[in-house]
Design a protein around this motif. Structure first.
Motif, PDB file in Angstrom:
ATOM      1  N   SER A 223      -6.359   7.663  -8.292  1.00  0.00           N
ATOM      2  CA  SER A 223      -6.895   6.652  -7.367  1.00  0.00           C
ATOM      3  C   SER A 223      -5.913   5.499  -7.170  1.00  0.00           C
ATOM      4  N   SER A 224      -5.173   5.116  -8.212  1.00  0.00           N
ATOM      5  CA  SER A 224      -4.206   4.029  -8.038  1.00  0.00           C
ATOM      6  C   SER A 224      -3.033   4.491  -7.183  1.00  0.00           C
ATOM      7  N   LEU A 225      -2.646   5.762  -7.315  1.00  0.00           N
ATOM      8  CA  LEU A 225      -1.581   6.293  -6.460  1.00  0.00           C
ATOM      9  C   LEU A 225      -2.051   6.394  -5.013  1.00  0.00           C
ATOM     10  N   ASP A 226      -3.312   6.802  -4.807  1.00  0.00           N
ATOM     11  CA  ASP A 226      -3.864   6.868  -3.451  1.00  0.00           C
ATOM     12  C   ASP A 226      -3.901   5.476  -2.822  1.00  0.00           C
ATOM     13  N   ALA A 227      -4.342   4.479  -3.590  1.00  0.00           N
ATOM     14  CA  ALA A 227      -4.399   3.109  -3.076  1.00  0.00           C
ATOM     15  C   ALA A 227      -3.001   2.609  -2.733  1.00  0.00           C
ATOM     16  N   SER A 228      -2.029   2.931  -3.566  1.00  0.00           N
ATOM     17  CA  SER A 228      -0.650   2.514  -3.302  1.00  0.00           C
ATOM     18  C   SER A 228      -0.112   3.181  -2.041  1.00  0.00           C
ATOM     19  N   ALA A 229      -0.412   4.456  -1.854  1.00  0.00           N
ATOM     20  CA  ALA A 229       0.047   5.173  -0.659  1.00  0.00           C
ATOM     21  C   ALA A 229      -0.572   4.567   0.598  1.00  0.00           C
ATOM     22  N   LYS A 230      -1.844   4.191   0.525  1.00  0.00           N
ATOM     23  CA  LYS A 230      -2.502   3.574   1.685  1.00  0.00           C
ATOM     24  C   LYS A 230      -1.880   2.219   2.005  1.00  0.00           C
ATOM     25  N   LEU A 231      -1.577   1.451   0.966  1.00  0.00           N
ATOM     26  CA  LEU A 231      -0.934   0.156   1.188  1.00  0.00           C
ATOM     27  C   LEU A 231       0.443   0.335   1.802  1.00  0.00           C
ATOM     28  N   LEU A 232       1.177   1.334   1.364  1.00  0.00           N
ATOM     29  CA  LEU A 232       2.496   1.588   1.939  1.00  0.00           C
ATOM     30  C   LEU A 232       2.394   1.936   3.422  1.00  0.00           C
ATOM     31  N   ASP A 233       1.372   2.713   3.804  1.00  0.00           N
ATOM     32  CA  ASP A 233       1.158   3.031   5.222  1.00  0.00           C
ATOM     33  C   ASP A 233       0.922   1.753   6.030  1.00  0.00           C
ATOM     34  N   VAL A 234       0.136   0.843   5.457  1.00  0.00           N
ATOM     35  CA  VAL A 234      -0.146  -0.427   6.137  1.00  0.00           C
ATOM     36  C   VAL A 234       1.132  -1.246   6.267  1.00  0.00           C
ATOM     37  N   PHE A 235       1.889  -1.345   5.187  1.00  0.00           N
ATOM     38  CA  PHE A 235       3.130  -2.120   5.227  1.00  0.00           C
ATOM     39  C   PHE A 235       4.111  -1.541   6.239  1.00  0.00           C
ATOM     40  N   LYS A 236       4.201  -0.219   6.289  1.00  0.00           N
ATOM     41  CA  LYS A 236       5.087   0.421   7.262  1.00  0.00           C
ATOM     42  C   LYS A 236       4.651   0.098   8.688  1.00  0.00           C
ATOM     43  N   ALA A 237       3.344   0.149   8.936  1.00  0.00           N
ATOM     44  CA  ALA A 237       2.833  -0.150  10.284  1.00  0.00           C
ATOM     45  C   ALA A 237       3.113  -1.593  10.664  1.00  0.00           C
ATOM     46  N   LEU A 238       2.979  -2.496   9.704  1.00  0.00           N
ATOM     47  CA  LEU A 238       3.158  -3.920   9.986  1.00  0.00           C
ATOM     48  C   LEU A 238       4.612  -4.369   9.923  1.00  0.00           C
TER      49      LEU A 238
ATOM     50  N   ILE B 194      -9.643  -3.802   7.382  1.00  0.00           N
ATOM     51  CA  ILE B 194      -8.661  -4.845   7.083  1.00  0.00           C
ATOM     52  C   ILE B 194      -9.114  -5.653   5.866  1.00  0.00           C
ATOM     53  N   ALA B 195     -10.408  -5.980   5.791  1.00  0.00           N
ATOM     54  CA  ALA B 195     -10.937  -6.718   4.638  1.00  0.00           C
ATOM     55  C   ALA B 195     -10.791  -5.899   3.354  1.00  0.00           C
ATOM     56  N   GLN B 196     -11.031  -4.601   3.439  1.00  0.00           N
ATOM     57  CA  GLN B 196     -10.860  -3.742   2.268  1.00  0.00           C
ATOM     58  C   GLN B 196      -9.401  -3.718   1.816  1.00  0.00           C
ATOM     59  N   LEU B 197      -8.487  -3.646   2.785  1.00  0.00           N
ATOM     60  CA  LEU B 197      -7.065  -3.628   2.451  1.00  0.00           C
ATOM     61  C   LEU B 197      -6.620  -4.923   1.803  1.00  0.00           C
ATOM     62  N   VAL B 198      -7.141  -6.050   2.299  1.00  0.00           N
ATOM     63  CA  VAL B 198      -6.824  -7.347   1.699  1.00  0.00           C
ATOM     64  C   VAL B 198      -7.321  -7.383   0.266  1.00  0.00           C
ATOM     65  N   ASP B 199      -8.518  -6.842   0.026  1.00  0.00           N
ATOM     66  CA  ASP B 199      -9.083  -6.800  -1.323  1.00  0.00           C
ATOM     67  C   ASP B 199      -8.228  -5.925  -2.241  1.00  0.00           C
ATOM     68  N   VAL B 200      -7.854  -4.748  -1.771  1.00  0.00           N
ATOM     69  CA  VAL B 200      -7.008  -3.847  -2.562  1.00  0.00           C
ATOM     70  C   VAL B 200      -5.664  -4.503  -2.848  1.00  0.00           C
ATOM     71  N   LEU B 201      -5.099  -5.150  -1.866  1.00  0.00           N
ATOM     72  CA  LEU B 201      -3.819  -5.831  -2.053  1.00  0.00           C
ATOM     73  C   LEU B 201      -3.935  -6.920  -3.111  1.00  0.00           C
ATOM     74  N   GLY B 202      -5.019  -7.687  -3.030  1.00  0.00           N
ATOM     75  CA  GLY B 202      -5.234  -8.756  -4.008  1.00  0.00           C
ATOM     76  C   GLY B 202      -5.371  -8.234  -5.427  1.00  0.00           C
ATOM     77  N   ARG B 203      -6.004  -7.081  -5.592  1.00  0.00           N
ATOM     78  CA  ARG B 203      -6.174  -6.496  -6.919  1.00  0.00           C
ATOM     79  C   ARG B 203      -4.907  -5.778  -7.372  1.00  0.00           C
ATOM     80  N   SER B 204      -4.108  -5.292  -6.430  1.00  0.00           N
ATOM     81  CA  SER B 204      -2.924  -4.498  -6.778  1.00  0.00           C
ATOM     82  C   SER B 204      -1.742  -5.365  -7.198  1.00  0.00           C
ATOM     83  N   LEU B 205      -1.613  -6.511  -6.594  1.00  0.00           N
ATOM     84  CA  LEU B 205      -0.462  -7.359  -6.897  1.00  0.00           C
ATOM     85  C   LEU B 205      -0.900  -8.392  -7.896  1.00  0.00           C
TER      86      LEU B 205
END
Length: 115
Positions: free
Chosen positions: A7-22, A104-115
């Protein structure tokens, strides 16, 4: 040694997709414009096909504002959609895009917990 759960690898992969898009300044700008579509895509400058908050902004209006080719804008919007930042809706032959605020709110939450 650090172990990673699936699950942590999946969350990291999703964040990377977001960072790439942005990472592209135009995609980031479009996402910012879609936060307040009436301000950035005023109805006086075009004939609205649908409500920009409920359905979204027509890709042709995004294309006109960016000044980029339609194919480029479509590719940019597809990237934002794959990252979960926007949703698309077809209205006749037109595709409309709006922000996916819940995602977007979920991603912000995941980002806050990941970093």
């Amino acid at each position: 040694m650090t172990t990673h759960t699936k699950s942590s690898l999946d969350a990291s992969a999703k964040l990377l997709d977001v960072f790439k898009a942005l990472a592209n300044p135009v995609r980031l700008q479009v996402l910012q414009w879609l936060r307040d579509p009436e301000r950035h895509f005023p109805a006086a400058s075009f004939e609205p096909i649908a409500d920009p908050h409920e359905v979204g902004v027509c890709v042709s209006h995004i294309q006109a504002k960016t000044g980029l080719a339609q194919s480029t804008v479509s590719a940019y919007m597809a990237s934002l959609q794959r990252a979960g930042l926007v949703r698309s809706t077809r209205v006749g032959k037109w595709t409309h895009y709006r922000r996916d605020e819940e995602r977007i709110a979920q991603l912000v939450d995941v980002l806050g917990r990941s970093l």
